[in-house]
Design a protein around this motif. Structure first.
Motif, PDB file in Angstrom:
ATOM      1  N   GLN A  24       0.856  -1.178   0.000  1.00  0.00           N
ATOM      2  CA  GLN A  24       0.000   0.000   0.000  1.00  0.00           C
ATOM      3  C   GLN A  24       0.890   1.225   0.000  1.00  0.00           C
ATOM      4  N   LEU A  25       0.410   2.227  -0.684  1.00  0.00           N
ATOM      5  CA  LEU A  25       1.152   3.471  -0.787  1.00  0.00           C
ATOM      6  C   LEU A  25       0.497   4.482   0.141  1.00  0.00           C
ATOM      7  N   GLY A  26       0.847   4.370   1.414  1.00  0.00           N
ATOM      8  CA  GLY A  26       0.208   5.155   2.463  1.00  0.00           C
ATOM      9  C   GLY A  26       0.456   6.642   2.386  1.00  0.00           C
ATOM     10  N   HIS A  27       1.418   7.085   1.585  1.00  0.00           N
ATOM     11  CA  HIS A  27       1.689   8.518   1.444  1.00  0.00           C
ATOM     12  C   HIS A  27       0.694   9.196   0.502  1.00  0.00           C
ATOM     13  N   LEU A  28      -0.142   8.404  -0.181  1.00  0.00           N
ATOM     14  CA  LEU A  28      -1.130   8.974  -1.098  1.00  0.00           C
ATOM     15  C   LEU A  28      -2.393   9.367  -0.334  1.00  0.00           C
ATOM     16  N   PRO A  29      -3.224  10.231  -0.894  1.00  0.00           N
ATOM     17  CA  PRO A  29      -4.474  10.606  -0.226  1.00  0.00           C
ATOM     18  C   PRO A  29      -5.330   9.369   0.079  1.00  0.00           C
ATOM     19  N   ALA A  30      -6.067   9.423   1.147  1.00  0.00           N
ATOM     20  CA  ALA A  30      -6.855   8.272   1.610  1.00  0.00           C
ATOM     21  C   ALA A  30      -7.846   7.775   0.563  1.00  0.00           C
ATOM     22  N   ASP A  31      -8.313   8.654  -0.316  1.00  0.00           N
ATOM     23  CA  ASP A  31      -9.289   8.219  -1.315  1.00  0.00           C
ATOM     24  C   ASP A  31      -8.622   7.653  -2.585  1.00  0.00           C
ATOM     25  N   GLN A  74      -6.932   4.772  -4.672  1.00  0.00           N
ATOM     26  CA  GLN A  74      -7.051   3.319  -4.564  1.00  0.00           C
ATOM     27  C   GLN A  74      -5.747   2.645  -4.129  1.00  0.00           C
ATOM     28  N   CYS A  75      -4.605   3.218  -4.453  1.00  0.00           N
ATOM     29  CA  CYS A  75      -3.334   2.607  -4.073  1.00  0.00           C
ATOM     30  C   CYS A  75      -2.951   2.868  -2.614  1.00  0.00           C
ATOM     31  N   ALA A  76      -3.700   3.753  -1.940  1.00  0.00           N
ATOM     32  CA  ALA A  76      -3.461   3.985  -0.514  1.00  0.00           C
ATOM     33  C   ALA A  76      -3.999   2.836   0.322  1.00  0.00           C
ATOM     34  N   ARG A  77      -4.936   2.095  -0.243  1.00  0.00           N
ATOM     35  CA  ARG A  77      -5.510   0.951   0.459  1.00  0.00           C
ATOM     36  C   ARG A  77      -4.620  -0.285   0.277  1.00  0.00           C
ATOM     37  N   LEU A  78      -4.658  -1.188   1.230  1.00  0.00           N
ATOM     38  CA  LEU A  78      -3.943  -2.455   1.119  1.00  0.00           C
ATOM     39  C   LEU A  78      -4.478  -3.218  -0.084  1.00  0.00           C
ATOM     40  N   HIS A  79      -3.588  -3.649  -0.958  1.00  0.00           N
ATOM     41  CA  HIS A  79      -3.975  -4.411  -2.147  1.00  0.00           C
ATOM     42  C   HIS A  79      -2.787  -5.234  -2.619  1.00  0.00           C
ATOM     43  N   GLY A  80      -3.020  -6.095  -3.589  1.00  0.00           N
ATOM     44  CA  GLY A  80      -1.949  -6.945  -4.084  1.00  0.00           C
ATOM     45  C   GLY A  80      -1.896  -6.984  -5.591  1.00  0.00           C
ATOM     46  N   HIS A  81      -0.805  -7.512  -6.095  1.00  0.00           N
ATOM     47  CA  HIS A  81      -0.591  -7.642  -7.532  1.00  0.00           C
ATOM     48  C   HIS A  81       0.098  -8.971  -7.822  1.00  0.00           C
ATOM     49  N   ASN A  82      -0.064  -9.423  -9.039  1.00  0.00           N
ATOM     50  CA  ASN A  82       0.746 -10.496  -9.598  1.00  0.00           C
ATOM     51  C   ASN A  82       1.798  -9.807 -10.459  1.00  0.00           C
ATOM     52  N   TYR A  83       2.975  -9.638  -9.893  1.00  0.00           N
ATOM     53  CA  TYR A  83       4.039  -8.870 -10.530  1.00  0.00           C
ATOM     54  C   TYR A  83       4.772  -9.686 -11.590  1.00  0.00           C
ATOM     55  N   ILE A  84       5.263  -8.979 -12.590  1.00  0.00           N
ATOM     56  CA  ILE A  84       6.178  -9.541 -13.571  1.00  0.00           C
ATOM     57  C   ILE A  84       7.420  -8.654 -13.575  1.00  0.00           C
ATOM     58  N   HIS A 116       4.528  -8.743   2.118  1.00  0.00           N
ATOM     59  CA  HIS A 116       3.995  -7.379   2.111  1.00  0.00           C
ATOM     60  C   HIS A 116       5.173  -6.466   1.802  1.00  0.00           C
ATOM     61  N   LEU A 117       5.159  -5.855   0.634  1.00  0.00           N
ATOM     62  CA  LEU A 117       6.325  -5.124   0.145  1.00  0.00           C
ATOM     63  C   LEU A 117       6.711  -3.937   1.015  1.00  0.00           C
ATOM     64  N   ASN A 118       5.773  -3.380   1.757  1.00  0.00           N
ATOM     65  CA  ASN A 118       6.112  -2.294   2.679  1.00  0.00           C
ATOM     66  C   ASN A 118       7.085  -2.771   3.754  1.00  0.00           C
ATOM     67  N   ASP A 119       7.078  -4.072   4.037  1.00  0.00           N
ATOM     68  CA  ASP A 119       7.998  -4.641   5.021  1.00  0.00           C
ATOM     69  C   ASP A 119       9.328  -5.044   4.394  1.00  0.00           C
ATOM     70  N   VAL A 120       9.400  -5.095   3.070  1.00  0.00           N
ATOM     71  CA  VAL A 120      10.586  -5.568   2.364  1.00  0.00           C
ATOM     72  C   VAL A 120      11.453  -4.410   1.875  1.00  0.00           C
ATOM     73  N   LEU A 121      10.834  -3.393   1.321  1.00  0.00           N
ATOM     74  CA  LEU A 121      11.553  -2.281   0.710  1.00  0.00           C
ATOM     75  C   LEU A 121      11.628  -1.085   1.650  1.00  0.00           C
ATOM     76  N   GLU A 122      12.715  -0.343   1.569  1.00  0.00           N
ATOM     77  CA  GLU A 122      12.887   0.848   2.410  1.00  0.00           C
ATOM     78  C   GLU A 122      12.345   2.098   1.736  1.00  0.00           C
ATOM     79  N   MET A 123      11.768   1.970   0.570  1.00  0.00           N
ATOM     80  CA  MET A 123      11.229   3.088  -0.202  1.00  0.00           C
ATOM     81  C   MET A 123       9.780   2.767  -0.533  1.00  0.00           C
ATOM     82  N   PRO A 124       8.995   3.724  -0.989  1.00  0.00           N
ATOM     83  CA  PRO A 124       7.629   3.397  -1.412  1.00  0.00           C
ATOM     84  C   PRO A 124       7.662   2.290  -2.476  1.00  0.00           C
TER      85      PRO A 124
END
Length: 117
Positions: free
Chosen positions: A15-22, A24-34, A71-79
């Motif tokens: 989740q990108l918590g630095h974005l405004p609450a409204d 969609q990426c501010a909410r917890l969500h997932g992806h199938n990354y390539i 949960h990538l927020n726990d893995v990466l030190e950046m957004p």
């Protein structure tokens, strides 16, 4: 210039918590990354390769161990944007394989971010 690429897949949440609450990426969500790593060389090695694809297995191990079903927020030190992830994977790969020329990351079938110095 010869170019090769190899694709890797993983699933993770963020989740990108630095974005405004409204947003969609501010909410917890997932992806199938390539992740696609590209390597380039002006000449082939003695085996006729830019680099043997088998040598890139270390990236699969790294992704599977550190990123897959995390949960990538726990893995990466950046957004945990696709852009930042492309740079992260580029730096990791380039430290191992000097032929790495770019890394692309997709979060959805229609979106890609690329880091290429």
């Amino acid at each position: 210039m010869y170019r090769i690429s190899k694709e890797f897949h993983f699933s993770a949440s963020h989740q990108l918590g630095h974005l405004p609450a409204d947003h969609q990426c501010a909410r917890l969500h997932g992806h199938n990354y390539i992740v696609v790593v590209e390597l380039a060389a002006p000449a082939l090695n003695g085996d006729g390769f830019v680099r043997d694809y088998h040598e890139l297995a270390a990236l699969k191990t790294y992704i599977d161990t550190a990123f897959d079903h995390r949960h990538l927020n726990d893995v990466l030190e950046m957004p945990s944007t696709a852009e930042n992830m492309a740079r992260h994977f580029f730096d990791w790969c380039r430290a191992r394989w000097p032929e790495v020329s770019a890394v692309k990351v997709s979060e959805t079938p229609k979106t890609w971010a690329e880091y290429r110095p």
